[in-house]
Write a protein that holds these residues in place. Structure first.
Motif, PDB file in Angstrom:
ATOM      1  N   ILE A  76       0.877  -1.575   0.088  1.00 31.28           N
ATOM      2  CA  ILE A  76      -0.204  -0.054  -0.290  1.00 31.28           C
ATOM      3  C   ILE A  76       0.598   0.796   0.433  1.00 31.28           C
ATOM      4  O   ILE A  76       0.375   2.194  -0.763  1.00 31.28           O
ATOM      5  CB  ILE A  76      -0.559  -0.212   1.285  1.00 31.28           C
ATOM      6  N   ALA A  77       2.262   1.258   0.383  1.00 33.44           N
ATOM      7  CA  ALA A  77       2.318   2.120   0.478  1.00 33.44           C
ATOM      8  C   ALA A  77       3.400   2.385  -0.636  1.00 33.44           C
ATOM      9  O   ALA A  77       3.742   3.478  -1.097  1.00 33.44           O
ATOM     10  CB  ALA A  77       4.066   2.279   1.813  1.00 33.44           C
ATOM     11  N   ASP A  78       3.686   1.538  -1.289  1.00 30.58           N
ATOM     12  CA  ASP A  78       4.240   1.420  -2.747  1.00 30.58           C
ATOM     13  C   ASP A  78       2.999   2.133  -3.450  1.00 30.58           C
ATOM     14  O   ASP A  78       3.220   3.038  -4.654  1.00 30.58           O
ATOM     15  CB  ASP A  78       4.549   0.393  -3.017  1.00 30.58           C
ATOM     16  N   HIS A  79       1.447   1.073  -3.618  1.00 30.08           N
ATOM     17  CA  HIS A  79       0.706   2.416  -4.391  1.00 30.08           C
ATOM     18  C   HIS A  79       0.733   3.451  -3.854  1.00 30.08           C
ATOM     19  O   HIS A  79       0.308   4.341  -4.260  1.00 30.08           O
ATOM     20  CB  HIS A  79      -0.762   1.729  -3.908  1.00 30.08           C
ATOM     21  N   ALA A  80       1.055   3.811  -2.862  1.00 31.48           N
ATOM     22  CA  ALA A  80       0.792   6.027  -2.161  1.00 31.48           C
ATOM     23  C   ALA A  80       1.850   6.833  -3.196  1.00 31.48           C
ATOM     24  O   ALA A  80       2.027   7.861  -3.650  1.00 31.48           O
ATOM     25  CB  ALA A  80       1.044   5.594  -0.701  1.00 31.48           C
TER      26      ALA A  80
END
Length: 185
Positions: A76-80
């Motif tokens: 999810i941090a990658d997506h952000a």
């Protein structure tokens, strides 16, 4: 949109489509309208893909994998980071000075994320979740992509339940805006 198969096959096919869009971007004339169109197509695909993963894949990762919370949080941090780059890219024309830099940064982030999913997450998920679960997730991912937003919305919460509530409305508004502007046609 919607290729069939289990969640891993569905998302891997999405990854290959993104790879192809990056290749087309590389081959388009610098500063051309075609580069902007390809960046828009890439944004649409990445946003729909990310929203679907956040709604269904990562909750399954949390449920079925040892250490799933940490894995999902990292993804999810990658997506952000990708979504922030997409938002910045959205406001640029292909001849803007930052356009090519943003595309390079985006490609670096996306390539690393895809490699991590395909070499680490997907094998763990194949091992940790029953085939029925993977098939069901594939169908849910396909359905989610149909109503997902087509533009980055970095300020929306990363909570899957909230995303499931907000995404269809945001998606409808994005598709109406895309229709009026001709984006993604």
């Amino acid at each position: 949109m919607g290729h069939g198969g289990d969640v891993i096959a569905e998302l891997t096919t999405d990854h290959r489509e993104v790879d192809e869009l990056f290749e087309q971007l590389d081959n388009a004339l610098p500063g051309s309208e075609r580069r902007k169109q390809l960046a828009d197509a890439l944004t649409i695909e990445l946003v729909r893909h990310s929203v679907a993963e956040e709604q269904y894949l990562y909750p399954a990762v949390r449920e079925h994998l040892d250490g799933g919370d940490a894995i999902a949080d990292r993804e999810i941090a990658d997506h952000a980071r990708v979504e922030a780059l997409l938002k910045e890219l959205e406001g640029r024309d292909a001849d803007d000075t930052d356009f090519d830099r943003l595309v390079r940064e985006l490609r670096t982030e996306v390539t690393a994320h895809v490699a991590d999913e395909e070499h680490n997450l997907f094998p763990q998920l194949r091992e940790g979740a029953h085939g029925y679960v993977l098939e069901s997730l594939g169908e849910k991912i396909r359905e989610a992509k149909k109503t997902a937003p087509t533009r980055p919305h970095p300020s929306t919460p990363d909570n899957p339940a909230i995303s499931k509530l907000l995404a269809p409305g945001l998606g409808l508004a994005d598709r109406a805006r895309d229709y009026v502007t001709g984006r993604g046609q």
